[in-house]
Design a protein around this motif. Structure first.
Motif, short mmCIF file in Angstrom:
data_model
loop_
_atom_site.label_atom_id
_atom_site.label_comp_id
_atom_site.label_asym_id
_atom_site.label_seq_id
_atom_site.Cartn_x
_atom_site.Cartn_y
_atom_site.Cartn_z
N ILE A 95 12.80 80.61 -24.25
CA ILE A 95 12.87 79.20 -24.59
C ILE A 95 11.87 79.26 -23.44
O ILE A 95 10.52 79.03 -23.51
N TYR A 96 11.10 80.80 -22.16
CA TYR A 96 10.61 80.73 -21.79
C TYR A 96 8.87 81.29 -23.34
O TYR A 96 7.89 80.22 -23.07
N LEU A 97 9.56 82.06 -23.38
CA LEU A 97 7.95 82.12 -24.89
C LEU A 97 8.04 81.42 -25.97
O LEU A 97 6.49 81.38 -26.24
N MET A 98 9.32 80.93 -25.95
CA MET A 98 8.30 79.55 -27.28
C MET A 98 8.30 78.55 -26.53
O MET A 98 7.04 77.62 -27.27
N GLY A 99 8.06 78.19 -24.87
CA GLY A 99 6.97 77.18 -24.73
C GLY A 99 6.15 77.67 -24.24
O GLY A 99 5.01 76.33 -24.71
N GLY B 170 -3.39 85.66 -6.96
CA GLY B 170 -4.31 87.56 -6.92
C GLY B 170 -4.11 88.49 -7.09
O GLY B 170 -2.41 88.57 -7.70
N PHE B 171 -3.86 88.76 -6.38
CA PHE B 171 -3.14 90.58 -6.93
C PHE B 171 -3.19 91.01 -7.50
O PHE B 171 -2.38 92.35 -8.30
N GLY B 172 -4.36 91.00 -9.15
CA GLY B 172 -4.63 91.80 -10.01
C GLY B 172 -3.46 91.64 -10.60
O GLY B 172 -3.05 92.93 -11.21
N VAL B 173 -2.57 90.80 -10.89
CA VAL B 173 -1.47 90.37 -11.39
C VAL B 173 -2.08 89.85 -13.41
O VAL B 173 -2.42 88.16 -12.92
N ASP B 174 -1.65 90.10 -13.88
CA ASP B 174 -1.68 89.76 -15.05
C ASP B 174 -0.41 88.70 -15.88
O ASP B 174 0.82 89.37 -15.93
N VAL B 175 -1.25 87.34 -15.94
CA VAL B 175 0.38 86.39 -16.57
C VAL B 175 -0.88 85.93 -17.78
O VAL B 175 -1.70 86.03 -18.51
N LEU B 176 0.30 85.30 -18.38
CA LEU B 176 -0.34 84.65 -19.65
C LEU B 176 -1.71 83.36 -19.56
O LEU B 176 -1.96 82.21 -18.74
N ASP B 177 -2.77 84.35 -19.86
CA ASP B 177 -4.53 83.16 -19.59
C ASP B 177 -4.92 83.18 -20.70
O ASP B 177 -6.16 83.24 -20.44
N ASP B 178 -4.13 82.66 -21.48
CA ASP B 178 -4.56 81.28 -22.51
C ASP B 178 -5.40 80.40 -21.95
O ASP B 178 -5.33 79.44 -22.75
N ASP B 179 -5.21 79.58 -20.75
CA ASP B 179 -4.85 78.15 -19.59
C ASP B 179 -7.06 78.08 -19.58
O ASP B 179 -7.05 77.35 -18.81
N ASP B 180 -7.76 79.15 -20.08
CA ASP B 180 -8.77 79.21 -19.37
C ASP B 180 -9.92 78.16 -20.44
O ASP B 180 -9.90 77.81 -21.08
N ILE C 62 4.93 86.98 -27.03
CA ILE C 62 5.01 88.27 -26.64
C ILE C 62 3.97 88.88 -26.42
O ILE C 62 4.02 89.85 -25.57
N THR C 63 3.30 88.90 -27.59
CA THR C 63 1.85 89.54 -27.70
C THR C 63 0.92 89.19 -26.62
O THR C 63 -0.34 90.46 -26.54
N GLU C 64 0.58 88.40 -26.48
CA GLU C 64 -0.21 87.97 -25.09
C GLU C 64 0.33 87.97 -23.98
O GLU C 64 -0.38 88.04 -22.93
N VAL C 65 1.53 88.63 -23.53
CA VAL C 65 2.12 88.60 -22.24
C VAL C 65 1.16 90.53 -22.25
O VAL C 65 1.84 91.56 -22.59
N LYS C 66 1.18 90.35 -21.15
CA LYS C 66 0.49 91.60 -19.90
C LYS C 66 1.79 92.49 -19.75
O LYS C 66 1.94 92.42 -18.43
N ILE D 8 12.55 74.39 -21.13
CA ILE D 8 11.42 74.19 -22.01
C ILE D 8 9.82 74.20 -21.26
O ILE D 8 9.41 73.59 -21.11
N LEU D 9 10.20 72.42 -20.84
CA LEU D 9 9.28 71.49 -19.87
C LEU D 9 8.83 72.72 -18.90
O LEU D 9 7.54 72.67 -18.81
N LEU D 10 8.82 73.48 -18.14
CA LEU D 10 8.06 74.29 -16.67
C LEU D 10 7.24 74.79 -17.86
O LEU D 10 6.05 74.72 -17.44
N PRO D 11 7.34 76.31 -19.15
CA PRO D 11 6.63 76.51 -19.58
C PRO D 11 5.54 75.83 -20.30
O PRO D 11 4.05 76.20 -20.55
N VAL D 12 6.12 74.55 -20.66
CA VAL D 12 5.48 73.80 -21.59
C VAL D 12 3.91 72.74 -20.91
O VAL D 12 3.00 72.83 -20.97
N GLY D 13 4.27 72.32 -19.44
CA GLY D 13 3.60 72.10 -18.41
C GLY D 13 2.68 73.33 -17.57
O GLY D 13 1.45 73.09 -17.82
N ALA D 14 3.19 74.16 -17.67
CA ALA D 14 2.62 75.56 -17.59
C ALA D 14 0.97 75.61 -18.08
O ALA D 14 0.29 75.89 -17.44
N THR D 15 1.77 75.71 -19.68
CA THR D 15 0.49 76.65 -20.26
C THR D 15 -0.56 74.90 -20.65
O THR D 15 -1.87 75.41 -20.94
#
Length: 714
Positions: free
Chosen positions: A177-181, A529-539, A432-436, A509-516
């Motif tokens: 659900i998280y990845l599909m959202g 910050g703290f150098g955490v790698d997340v799904l950063d396709d939202d620039d 999955i391929t975009e997750v660091k 599924i609304l949570l990952p959809v809204g977050a993205t």
């Protein structure tokens, strides 16, 4: 209505067999794209093949199960159907093989391939030790859930089986659900963004500093490990003699004579390189060194491939933009790694311009709009299926034959159901391929690390069953008649907790959809910050707000690579590092600075086509920061602002103009003291030469190789 168990048409059986053969060919082509088939061992190819083939077969098995659950009287509306006995056996084989691969075979083989030991027995022991914590967590959770099921259900006959299957389904559903959202939003948005050619080029340029920095970090890490192997090979006697064959294998693996001079990585003031090695060499140390060396080689190959692919995309995108004036598009000679269509393109320069400049952007916009509508339908169906299943859009798109007893799925419905499942799986697998992920796992063309191949295959197998069953719940009560519901659905709904989880949790599924959709990942990363790698396709606006440089820096970085100046720059850097290594106490390490690319273009610097110099690496401001950080320097260049208004741009131009002006001679003489007149024995010309030489000798720029012309030598 016809009994599906009475007979099975030959045409459906032939269709099913041909479809499975096509799926097998597609899986083999995927493996060939990411792995070298001739040199890959069988213990890697066979499990990964089945980990991909079994989930792909579910896309075929679910529509057949839907059509075979209740056949219509009209033969034209039956579609592809098989007997319930065949479908039941097929589900058992597919499910339990997928389960064993996901939770036992693939994790053990992944750690086995990642182990640095030489002997197979030692690798197996190391793999089991690495998975011990993972299995302790899994079995502990399963034991607690078993107690809950025994208390709620009251019977022991199916409690163990239902607990195992329900827990595996619930964990897979959470991840799916998280990845599909995320993928339901990221895929259409990427199509919309890439439709703008100039915006696509800016995003490529914004990614260049980050990709280049990652590539340099990977190369530096590999060089450090190669130095350890080189120093280890020089040791004689003692505990090293016990691992002489192992060390020779590591030397062959590093290929030290072709990797460049080792002195280029010696840090001034760090002492002898032998301090990196322990006094007593043990088997555990050798295994750890081997593991880190193999990982470093794959990491270097990954980031070099990313950099070369980024350069190729930048060149093609720039060529498409430049073709607007001439109405002709020519990408030049294809590279050796290009695909079949790039090497055999039947289009003329004019038709190629029409295709890439006009057709492809509009096609991406149309496809993005269509997939956006599909994503909205999936999200809506996830939200309403628990309370109002009759409002599910997917239900009416799949079921076309409504009868008094319920709906029937024909061939058209089966095709649409397969397309829905493919899109849901593509959304999850793309995420999955975009997750660091940890350890830097990645899929690399023809050079994927074995541990990464096992990990990605296990994720594909883990997501297949939850996504398949989750799709069937969109269809209302019709899926209660399927074999899949008898096999898995009843066990999931065995307790009230499992039933409510199956119906209500997908609404999250609304949570990952809204977050993205609203860029929450980027806001969290900028805040925390703290150098955490997340799904950063939202620039937004194609700016690299998370990387180490702006799109302007990336543009100059790409130009320096394509202009062919990076090889000379890298050679000078190696010579400077070698001199520093020879005289560590003489002076501090230099911080490199490269003039702008416009000066080289005015000077008529030769251009090098892409792909002719695979070992060339451009130097950029990111290199200067990294050299300063490695040598102990704390100087850092300030990030360039992305968007400027008129007054800020005007102020920056005034500042750049003033900073680059040469001081007049009378201003340079201030502070040099009063010169003696000629009648007192002073020589003006000699005095001027001496003062100029003194100024040159005392200028701070000479520490960095600077001359009197005001430039800094590399």
């Amino acid at each position: 209505m016809i009994d599906p168990a009475a007979s099975s048409p030959v045409s459906s059986q032939i269709f099913a067999v041909v479809s499975l053969l096509c799926i097998s060919v597609a899986v083999v082509l995927i493996l060939r794209y990411y792995l070298p088939l001739r040199t890959t061992p069988a213990y890697l190819l066979v499990p990964v093949f089945f980990a991909l083939w079994l989930p792909a077969s579910m896309v075929l098995l679910v529509p057949i199960d839907l059509a075979s659950s209740a056949l219509a009287d009209d033969a034209a509306a039956r579609g592809i159907w098989l007997s319930r006995a065949v479908i039941k056996v097929s589900w058992r084989i597919v499910y339990w093989l997928t389960f064993v691969l996901t939770w036992f075979i693939l994790p053990i083989l992944a750690e086995y391939s990642d182990s640095g030991y030489r002997e197979p027995k030692a690798k197996v022991v190391d793999s089991l030790r690495a998975n011990a914590q993972y299995y302790a967590l899994v079995f502990g959770s399963g034991f607690l859930a078993l107690i809950y099921v025994l208390v709620s259900y009251g019977h022991f006959s199916k409690s163990l089986q239902s607990t195992v299957m329900a827990l595996a389904y619930c964990w897979g559903l959470v991840l799916a659900i998280y990845l599909m959202g995320h993928g339901l939003v990221a895929i259409p948005r990427r199509l919309f963004r890439n439709a703008n050619i100039s915006g696509k080029l800016r995003r490529i340029q914004a990614q260049a500093p980050r990709v280049y920095e990652q590539m340099e970090d990977a190369e530096m890490t590999l060089e450090d490990l190669e130095m350890q192997v080189s120093e280890l090979s020089r040791r004689k006697g003692g505990s090293v003699s016990l691992f002489q064959d192992w060390i020779e294998e590591l030397v062959d693996l590093t290929n030290l004579p072709e990797s460049g001079p080792a002195t280029a990585r010696v840090i001034p003031g760090s002492g002898d390189a032998s301090r990196m090695l322990p006094t007593v060499i043990t088997e555990k140390y050798m295994a750890d060194l081997t593991r880190r060396l193999v990982r470093a080689k794959h990491a270097r190959a990954r980031y070099v491939g990313d950099w070369n692919r980024l350069l190729e995309d930048a060149v093609k995108t720039q060529a498409i933009l430049d073709s607007a004036a001439s109405k002709k598009l020519d990408f030049g000679a294809p590279s050796p790694v290009s695909g079949f269509w790039d090497r055999h393109n039947p289009l003329t320069p004019y038709t190629r311009f029409l295709f890439h400049y006009h057709f492809v952007p509009y096609f991406r916009i149309g496809l993005g709009a269509f997939l956006s509508l599909a994503s909205a339908c999936i999200v809506w169906s996830e939200v309403v299926k628990g309370l109002l299943p009759t409002l599910s859009v997917i239900r009416y798109s799949v079921i076309h034959h409504w009868e008094a007893e319920g709906g029937r799925v024909g061939f058209a419905g089966q095709v649409i159901a397969a397309l829905w499942m493919l899109y849901m799986c593509a959304a999850a697998l793309t995420s999955i391929t975009e997750v660091k992920v940890w350890r830097g796992r990645a899929l690399v063309r023809r050079n994927t690390a074995p541990e990464s191949a096992f990990w990605y295959a296990s994720q594909v197998a883990r997501l297949s069953v939850p996504l398949s069953y989750n799709f069937m719940t969109f269809l209302g009560v019709i899926y209660h008649d399927t074999v899949f519901f008898d096999f898995l659905g009843q066990l999931i709904n065995l307790t009230p907790l499992g039933e409510w989880f199956d119906y209500l949790f997908p609404a999250f599924i609304l949570l990952p959809v809204g977050a993205t959709l609203f860029g929450l990942y980027g806001k969290v990363k900028r805040t925390v910050g703290f150098g955490v790698d997340v799904l950063d396709d939202d620039d937004e606006e194609g700016t690299n707000v998370y990387g180490s440089g702006s799109w302007r820096e990336g543009r100059d970085l790409i130009e320096r690579e394509l202009n062919g100046t990076s090889a000379a720059i890298r050679g000078r850097r190696a010579e400077a590092a070698a001199r520093i290594a020879g005289h560590p106490a003489s002076r501090a390490a230099p911080i490199l600075s490269v003039p702008g690319s416009s000066a080289r273009r005015e000077a008529g610097a030769p251009t090098t086509p892409l792909g002719t110099s695979p070992n060339a690496r451009p130097a950029a401001n990111t290199s200067a920061r990294r050299v300063g950080r490695t040598q102990g320097s704390s100087s850092r260049s300030e990030p360039e602002p992305e968007d400027e208004n008129f007054f800020e741009a005007l102020g920056h131009r005034f500042r750049n103009t003033i900073d680059t002006m040469d001081k007049p001679k009378w201003l340079q003489d201030i502070g040099q003291g009063i010169k003696k007149p000629k009648w007192m024995g002073g020589d003006d010309e000699a005095e001027d030469a001496g003062s100029s030489q003194a100024r040159t000798n005392t200028d701070v720029r000479r520490w960095f190789g600077g001359g009197s012309e005001g430039r800094i030598r590399l």
